[in-house]
Structures are given as C-alpha cells and as structure tokens.
Write a protein that holds these residues in place. Structure first.
Motif, short mmCIF file in Angstrom:
data_model
loop_
_atom_site.label_atom_id
_atom_site.label_comp_id
_atom_site.label_asym_id
_atom_site.label_seq_id
_atom_site.Cartn_x
_atom_site.Cartn_y
_atom_site.Cartn_z
N TRP A 159 38.15 41.81 17.86
CA TRP A 159 38.52 40.49 17.37
C TRP A 159 37.46 39.88 16.45
O TRP A 159 37.61 38.74 16.00
N THR A 160 36.41 40.61 16.14
CA THR A 160 35.31 40.05 15.35
C THR A 160 35.57 40.15 13.85
O THR A 160 36.33 41.00 13.39
N PRO A 161 34.93 39.27 13.06
CA PRO A 161 35.07 39.35 11.59
C PRO A 161 34.61 40.68 11.02
O PRO A 161 35.19 41.17 10.04
N LEU A 162 33.57 41.29 11.59
CA LEU A 162 33.10 42.59 11.10
C LEU A 162 34.18 43.65 11.26
O LEU A 162 34.44 44.43 10.34
N LYS A 163 34.81 43.68 12.41
CA LYS A 163 35.89 44.62 12.63
C LYS A 163 37.02 44.38 11.62
O LYS A 163 37.55 45.33 11.03
N ARG A 164 37.38 43.14 11.42
CA ARG A 164 38.48 42.81 10.51
C ARG A 164 38.15 43.24 9.09
O ARG A 164 39.00 43.82 8.39
N ALA A 165 36.92 42.99 8.64
CA ALA A 165 36.53 43.34 7.27
C ALA A 165 36.54 44.86 7.07
O ALA A 165 37.03 45.36 6.05
N CYS A 166 36.02 45.60 8.05
CA CYS A 166 36.00 47.06 7.94
C CYS A 166 37.42 47.63 7.99
O CYS A 166 37.75 48.57 7.25
N LEU A 167 38.27 47.05 8.84
CA LEU A 167 39.64 47.55 8.97
C LEU A 167 40.43 47.30 7.69
O LEU A 167 41.22 48.15 7.26
N VAL A 168 40.23 46.15 7.07
CA VAL A 168 40.92 45.85 5.81
C VAL A 168 40.56 46.88 4.75
O VAL A 168 41.42 47.38 4.02
N ALA A 169 39.28 47.23 4.66
CA ALA A 169 38.85 48.24 3.68
C ALA A 169 39.48 49.59 3.97
O ALA A 169 39.88 50.31 3.05
N LEU A 243 45.67 43.58 19.99
CA LEU A 243 46.27 43.69 21.32
C LEU A 243 45.51 44.70 22.17
O LEU A 243 45.28 44.49 23.37
N GLY A 244 45.14 45.80 21.55
CA GLY A 244 44.34 46.79 22.26
C GLY A 244 43.01 46.21 22.72
O GLY A 244 42.53 46.51 23.82
N GLY A 245 42.40 45.37 21.87
CA GLY A 245 41.15 44.73 22.25
C GLY A 245 41.32 43.84 23.47
O GLY A 245 40.49 43.85 24.39
N ALA A 246 42.40 43.08 23.50
CA ALA A 246 42.65 42.22 24.66
C ALA A 246 42.86 43.05 25.92
O ALA A 246 42.37 42.70 27.01
N ALA A 247 43.57 44.18 25.78
CA ALA A 247 43.79 45.05 26.94
C ALA A 247 42.48 45.65 27.44
O ALA A 247 42.25 45.78 28.65
N LEU A 248 41.59 46.01 26.50
CA LEU A 248 40.30 46.58 26.90
C LEU A 248 39.46 45.55 27.64
O LEU A 248 38.79 45.88 28.64
N VAL A 249 39.47 44.31 27.18
CA VAL A 249 38.73 43.25 27.87
C VAL A 249 39.27 43.07 29.29
O VAL A 249 38.51 42.98 30.26
N ALA A 250 40.60 43.02 29.42
CA ALA A 250 41.21 42.84 30.74
C ALA A 250 40.84 44.00 31.67
O ALA A 250 40.51 43.80 32.85
N LEU A 251 40.89 45.22 31.13
CA LEU A 251 40.54 46.39 31.94
C LEU A 251 39.07 46.36 32.33
O LEU A 251 38.72 46.65 33.49
N GLY A 252 38.20 46.00 31.38
CA GLY A 252 36.78 45.94 31.69
C GLY A 252 36.44 44.90 32.73
O GLY A 252 35.63 45.14 33.64
N VAL A 253 37.07 43.72 32.63
CA VAL A 253 36.83 42.67 33.62
C VAL A 253 37.31 43.14 35.00
O VAL A 253 36.65 42.90 36.03
N THR A 254 38.44 43.82 35.03
CA THR A 254 38.95 44.35 36.30
C THR A 254 37.96 45.33 36.93
O THR A 254 37.68 45.27 38.14
N VAL A 255 37.43 46.22 36.11
CA VAL A 255 36.44 47.19 36.61
C VAL A 255 35.20 46.48 37.15
O VAL A 255 34.69 46.81 38.23
N LEU A 256 34.72 45.48 36.42
CA LEU A 256 33.51 44.76 36.85
C LEU A 256 33.76 43.97 38.13
O LEU A 256 32.89 43.92 39.02
N VAL A 257 34.92 43.34 38.24
CA VAL A 257 35.23 42.57 39.44
C VAL A 257 35.31 43.48 40.67
O VAL A 257 34.79 43.17 41.74
N ARG A 258 35.94 44.63 40.50
CA ARG A 258 36.06 45.56 41.62
C ARG A 258 34.71 46.14 42.02
O ARG A 258 34.50 46.52 43.17
N ALA A 259 33.80 46.23 41.04
CA ALA A 259 32.47 46.79 41.33
C ALA A 259 31.53 45.76 41.93
O ALA A 259 30.47 46.14 42.45
N ALA A 260 31.89 44.49 41.86
CA ALA A 260 31.00 43.42 42.33
C ALA A 260 30.88 43.44 43.86
O ALA A 260 31.78 43.84 44.57
#
Length: 260
Positions: A159-169, A243-260
């Motif tokens: 979701w970052t501007p750097l990602k967006r700029a590189c993807l546009v190119a 959308l994939g980025g949002a899914a990765l964040v959700a998955l990562g948070v799930t992994v971290l919560v379960r590991a806590a």
C-alpha cells in the motif's frame, strides 16, 4: 504499418517469446532439481537440531546462491515478458526508421543482472539467519514471530507510494521505454538495469515471503510467481496487489497473536 515490418515483428516476437519460455523453464528445472536434493528432517528432534548442526561451507553458500538465482529467473521472466516483448517491437520499429538495431539480449541480460544482485543479498541474509539459528531445516523462519512480522511488513508495503510507483513503471512498458530510451547497446543495458531496479523495488518484500513457508517450498514459490504475474499484467492487477497486501497483514497479525 508495412506488411513486411509487421511480419518481421511477429516473427521476432515469436522468437523472443520462445526464448523467454525456455529461459523460465530452465530456471524451474534447476529449482525443482535443487529442491529434490535438499535434505529433510525426519523427526521433530531432527527439525530442532539440524539448524545447529554446522555452519555452512562455501559450497553450501554457492548452491544457495544458485538456488536463489534460478528461482528469480523462474519467477520473474514471465512477469517481465511484456516489457521485453515491447522493447523488441520498439527496437525493430526504430531500426526500420534507420536507427541502430540493438540486440534484445542486452536488455534481458541487464535486467537479470539486477536479480542476480538481489539473489546475492538474499543468500547473505539467509546465511546470517542460519548462523543465528533462525531457520528451520526447510529454510523457513524457525519462529512464528519473525514469520508474522515478515507477513505484516510485506502486506503494508503493498500500500506504500514506493510500491505504487514501481508497479506503475512495470505495468506500463511502452511509457517506460519511450520516456527512458537511450540508443545503442549501452542504452539497452541501461534500460534493462533501470527496469530491473523498478522490478526489485516492486517485489523485494514479496520475495522475502519465501522465508516464511520455506525457500524451497515450490508451491509457495509458484503462488508468489502467479501473484506477481497477475499484479503486473492483469487490467485489475493493481487492485489485486492491494487486496493481497491486506490479506498478508491479516495473516501476519493472526500468526503473531497465536504466537503471543
């Protein structure tokens, strides 16, 4: 466009496209071969012990680098195909207008050289993680905290501007080439390097996801390669990336919560 030039472009695109298919296939064949020869832990006790057995010898690091380089070729050549084929077409049209003809191989070689550099960095990072016992025998992250953090970081980056700029190119081959075109072989090398840098800027954290499920997990490799390809070439690819980025964040948070 003149019929003769159209026929030449069609034939040249077929040749270049075939060459890219062969190059990608070679990358996959080498990767599959390396995965087949990789040692696996048979028991949970082995899985805990193997990362601490011994430091990697130079030949181990060399094979690891070959694995990463082969993986980058296998994953990124299909995604770069539209840019490479557009370069071929623009180059041929300029040659028909009396401009110097540049071999497409120079552009491709420079592009792959950037990914070879990324492979060197990834090999170094993996060697450090191995020395710190942060990798499992399958070369995945040994702790869920690290894996979860990588997933969240990769998702946020989408979701970052750097990602967006590189993807546009990367998604606009003709615009990229026409605004940066330089004549001659050196110009083709420069264009290939520039495109490679944009490509790495777009995908470097996605490639870091290979540490989460295992660098030699071929299903994971194929899934990331397919995601990158859709993100690059599909009309709705940019939206899929977010959308994939949002899914990765959700998955990562799930992994971290379960590991806590």
């Amino acid at each position: 466009m003149r019929p003769a030039l159209q026929a030449l472009l069609t034939r040249e695109r077929a040749v270049v496209g075939g060459g890219l298919a062969v190059l990608g296939a070679i990358g996959w064949l080498v990767l599959v071969r390396l995965a087949a020869t990789m040692p696996r832990a048979d028991t949970a006790m082995d899985a805990m012990a193997m990362p601490h057995l011994r430091p990697w010898a130079p030949v181990d690091v060399l094979l690891l680098f070959v694995m990463w380089a082969s993986m980058m070729v296998a994953m990124m050549v299909p995604a770069a195909a539209p840019m490479i084929l557009t370069f071929t077409a623009v180059n041929r049209r300029r040659a028909a207008a009396g401009r110097p003809l540049v071999h497409t191989g120079a552009f491709v070689a420079a592009y792959l050289l950037v990914w070879v550099g990324y492979s060197l960095l990834a090999t170094g990072a993996q060697s450090v993680m191995h020395a710190a016992a942060l990798l499992s025998p399958t070369m995945a992250t040994a702790t869920p905290h690290v894996g979860g953090a990588v997933l969240v970081a990769a998702g946020v980056f989408q979701w970052t501007p750097l990602k967006r700029a590189c993807l546009v190119a990367c998604r606009s081959p003709l615009t990229f080439l026409m605004t940066r075109w330089r004549e001659g072989g050196r110009g083709a090398l420069r264009l290939g390097l520039q495109h490679g840098l944009y490509c790495v800027g777009c995908c470097w954290l996605l490639m870091a996801l290979l540490f989460v499920a295992g660098v030699m997990n071929l299903a994971w490799v194929a899934a990331i390669a397919a995601f990158v390809l859709v993100e690059r070439v599909a009309p709705w690819g940019a939206g899929v990336g977010r959308l994939g980025g949002a899914a990765l964040v959700a998955l990562g948070v799930t992994v971290l919560v379960r590991a806590a």
